[in-house]
Write an enzyme that holds these catalytic residues in place. Structure first.
Site, mmCIF file in Angstrom:
data_model
loop_
_atom_site.group_PDB
_atom_site.id
_atom_site.type_symbol
_atom_site.label_atom_id
_atom_site.label_comp_id
_atom_site.label_asym_id
_atom_site.label_seq_id
_atom_site.Cartn_x
_atom_site.Cartn_y
_atom_site.Cartn_z
ATOM 1 N N LYS A 43 1.730 3.482 -2.131
ATOM 2 C CA LYS A 43 1.352 4.774 -2.739
ATOM 3 C C LYS A 43 0.170 5.408 -2.008
ATOM 4 C CE LYS A 43 3.032 3.798 -7.383
ATOM 5 N NZ LYS A 43 2.610 2.955 -8.510
ATOM 6 N N GLY A 44 -0.328 4.750 -0.994
ATOM 7 C CA GLY A 44 -1.459 5.298 -0.238
ATOM 8 C C GLY A 44 -1.028 6.465 0.637
ATOM 9 N N ASN B 49 -4.224 1.862 16.172
ATOM 10 C CA ASN B 49 -3.686 3.227 16.086
ATOM 11 C C ASN B 49 -2.189 3.193 16.390
ATOM 12 O OD1 ASN B 49 -3.154 5.985 16.222
ATOM 13 N ND2 ASN B 49 -5.213 6.421 16.967
ATOM 14 N N LYS C 88 -14.621 11.132 7.035
ATOM 15 C CA LYS C 88 -14.456 9.862 7.749
ATOM 16 C C LYS C 88 -15.731 9.032 7.609
ATOM 17 C CE LYS C 88 -12.928 7.819 12.094
ATOM 18 N NZ LYS C 88 -12.104 6.819 11.392
ATOM 19 N N HIS D 242 -13.143 14.300 13.915
ATOM 20 C CA HIS D 242 -12.424 13.944 12.694
ATOM 21 C C HIS D 242 -12.902 14.792 11.521
ATOM 22 C CE1 HIS D 242 -11.225 10.373 14.988
ATOM 23 N NE2 HIS D 242 -10.284 10.202 14.092
ATOM 24 N N GLY E 152 0.849 -1.197 0.000
ATOM 25 C CA GLY E 152 0.000 0.000 0.000
ATOM 26 C C GLY E 152 0.883 1.244 0.000
HETATM 27 P P1 NAP Z 1 -5.285 4.848 0.927
HETATM 28 O O1 NAP Z 1 -4.716 6.204 0.709
HETATM 29 O O2 NAP Z 1 -6.528 4.442 0.207
HETATM 30 O O3 NAP Z 1 -4.106 3.818 0.573
HETATM 31 C C1 NAP Z 1 -4.307 2.444 0.400
HETATM 32 C C2 NAP Z 1 -3.239 1.971 -0.604
HETATM 33 O O4 NAP Z 1 -3.270 0.540 -0.652
HETATM 34 C C3 NAP Z 1 -3.462 2.479 -2.016
HETATM 35 O O5 NAP Z 1 -2.210 2.867 -2.567
HETATM 36 C C4 NAP Z 1 -4.030 1.242 -2.725
HETATM 37 O O6 NAP Z 1 -3.760 1.218 -4.112
HETATM 38 C C5 NAP Z 1 -3.288 0.131 -2.029
HETATM 39 N N1 NAP Z 1 -3.926 -1.177 -2.171
HETATM 40 C C6 NAP Z 1 -5.238 -1.474 -2.294
HETATM 41 N N2 NAP Z 1 -5.413 -2.806 -2.420
HETATM 42 C C7 NAP Z 1 -4.181 -3.357 -2.384
HETATM 43 C C8 NAP Z 1 -3.698 -4.688 -2.479
HETATM 44 N N3 NAP Z 1 -4.519 -5.723 -2.657
HETATM 45 N N4 NAP Z 1 -2.374 -4.910 -2.389
HETATM 46 C C9 NAP Z 1 -1.515 -3.882 -2.233
HETATM 47 N N5 NAP Z 1 -1.917 -2.596 -2.159
HETATM 48 C C10 NAP Z 1 -3.231 -2.324 -2.231
HETATM 49 O O7 NAP Z 1 -5.566 4.600 2.470
HETATM 50 P P2 NAP Z 1 -4.809 5.181 3.761
HETATM 51 O O8 NAP Z 1 -5.442 6.427 4.230
HETATM 52 O O9 NAP Z 1 -3.343 5.166 3.513
HETATM 53 O O10 NAP Z 1 -5.199 4.067 4.839
HETATM 54 C C11 NAP Z 1 -4.897 2.702 4.612
HETATM 55 C C12 NAP Z 1 -5.526 1.859 5.716
HETATM 56 O O11 NAP Z 1 -4.876 2.148 6.954
HETATM 57 C C13 NAP Z 1 -7.013 2.104 5.979
HETATM 58 O O12 NAP Z 1 -7.619 0.877 6.332
HETATM 59 C C14 NAP Z 1 -7.002 3.034 7.181
HETATM 60 O O13 NAP Z 1 -8.198 2.940 7.946
HETATM 61 C C15 NAP Z 1 -5.832 2.475 7.940
HETATM 62 N N6 NAP Z 1 -5.178 3.392 8.887
HETATM 63 C C16 NAP Z 1 -4.740 2.844 10.041
HETATM 64 C C17 NAP Z 1 -4.015 3.597 10.936
HETATM 65 C C18 NAP Z 1 -3.460 2.968 12.180
HETATM 66 O O14 NAP Z 1 -2.751 3.654 12.945
HETATM 67 N N7 NAP Z 1 -3.720 1.694 12.431
HETATM 68 C C19 NAP Z 1 -3.757 4.935 10.653
HETATM 69 C C20 NAP Z 1 -4.241 5.474 9.452
HETATM 70 C C21 NAP Z 1 -4.938 4.683 8.554
HETATM 71 P P3 NAP Z 1 -4.865 1.865 -5.126
HETATM 72 O O15 NAP Z 1 -4.903 3.322 -4.799
HETATM 73 O O16 NAP Z 1 -4.276 1.541 -6.471
HETATM 74 O O17 NAP Z 1 -6.175 1.177 -4.853
#
Ligand code: NAP
Length: 250
Positions: free
Chosen positions: A10-11, A105, A137, A133, A8
């Site tokens: 690029k996310g 978190n 969200k 938030h 992930g």
């Molecule tokens: P995001 O910007 O949507 O990033 C997700 C990334 O994962 C995108 O680059 C996406 O690619 C990629 N992806 C999707 N399916 C995949 C797969 N099968 N294999 C590999 N990569 C894949 O989301 P975000 O804001 O970074 O958040 C990501 C997750 O972390 C969410 O579930 C969020 O709730 C969680 N989070 C957790 C915490 C914590 O502290 N635990 C903190 C913040 C966020 P595409 O764009 O090409 O689809």
């Protein structure tokens, strides 16, 4: 050097983790994976020790099955794993002698806030959680607010609450999780914020945490990566949250 793969990459969070790993002198970036990439092939060529997953609820379980079965430790921020999936992850990780941390978190301040709130709840029976938030969200209350409420309820069996008949506008007094009142605010100009309010006789205690950008998760993720790679976590299997690394004595 610990070899770290970011899944992930690029996310929004993934980009911050890539930069954090690149800046760390004791870590090497071993592969950046996104949707469409072949995770199994990348593991075979890059040979990571640990993989960090910040992807999507629909992707994370399959990613973990691929990683753990190939003997790669996991550090998972992606939300949405069901309890039944966590049990399967625990079994798979044990079978392959690796650890997999799943944390709701990774912000160190948020982890401390929950710990302090749990401690304060032993002494202050009246408590309410207010989380705020950004307006995009999807869920309410936040996962962190839910976990905070559950942890407070765990240490305090009875939580007093004013009579609900005072509520003349439905919802004005918020919702409840395990009897703890939780209020969710959704406003532009906010990132992720939480206050835990405790009321005592003639005093108020407020524990507050503010997140101002997504880099907030990087230090906690690197603590997890190093903790797992350097064997602070000695048992294979599922590790719930950062707490076992931050407070090994419990
Ligand atoms: P995001 O910007 O949507 O990033 C997700 C990334 O994962 C995108 O680059 C996406 O690619 C990629 N992806 C999707 N399916 C995949 C797969 N099968 N294999 C590999 N990569 C894949 O989301 P975000 O804001 O970074 O958040 C990501 C997750 O972390 C969410 O579930 C969020 O709730 C969680 N989070 C957790 C915490 C914590 O502290 N635990 C903190 C913040 C966020 P595409 O764009 O090409 O689809």
């Amino acid at each position: 050097m610990t070899r770290v793969m970011v899944v992930g990459a690029k996310g929004r969070v993934g980009r911050c983790i890539v930069a954090g790993v690149e800046a760390a002198t004791d870590l090497t970036l071993a592969g950046v994976i996104d949707l469409g990439d072949d995770l199994g092939a990348a593991i075979a060529s890059e040979k990571p020790d640990v993989a960090v997953d910040f992807t999507q609820p629909s992707a994370v379980f399959q990613n973990l099955q691929t990683l753990l079965a190939r003997g790669v430790h996991g550090v998972v921020g992606t939300t949405g794993l069901a309890e039944s999936e966590l049990v399967q992850i625990d079994t798979l990780a044990r079978e392959h002698n690796v650890a997999c941390m799943v944390a709701p978190n990774f912000a160190l301040g948020a982890v401390l806030m929950m710990r302090f709130a749990e401690e304060a709840a032993r002494h202050f029976p009246w408590v309410e959680v207010v989380e705020r938030h950004h307006e995009h969200k999807l869920d309410a209350p936040s996962g962190t607010a839910s976990v905070t409420a559950q942890r407070i309820a765990r240490v305090r069996a009875e939580i007093p609450r004013d009579p609900t008949e005072k509520e003349t506008a439905p919802g004005a007094r918020g919702g409840t999780i395990d009897n703890v009142t939780v209020h969710s605010l959704r406003l532009p100009g906010s990132v992720a914020h939480q206050e835990v309010w405790f009321g005592g006789t003639g005093e108020t205690l407020v524990i507050r945490h503010d997140t101002v950008d997504r880099n907030v998760f990087v230090p906690g993720v690197l603590v997890a990566v190093r903790g797992i790679a350097q064997h602070s976590i000695t048992q294979p299997g599922l590790v719930r949250g950062l707490e076992p690394i931050l407070w090994p004595q419990g």
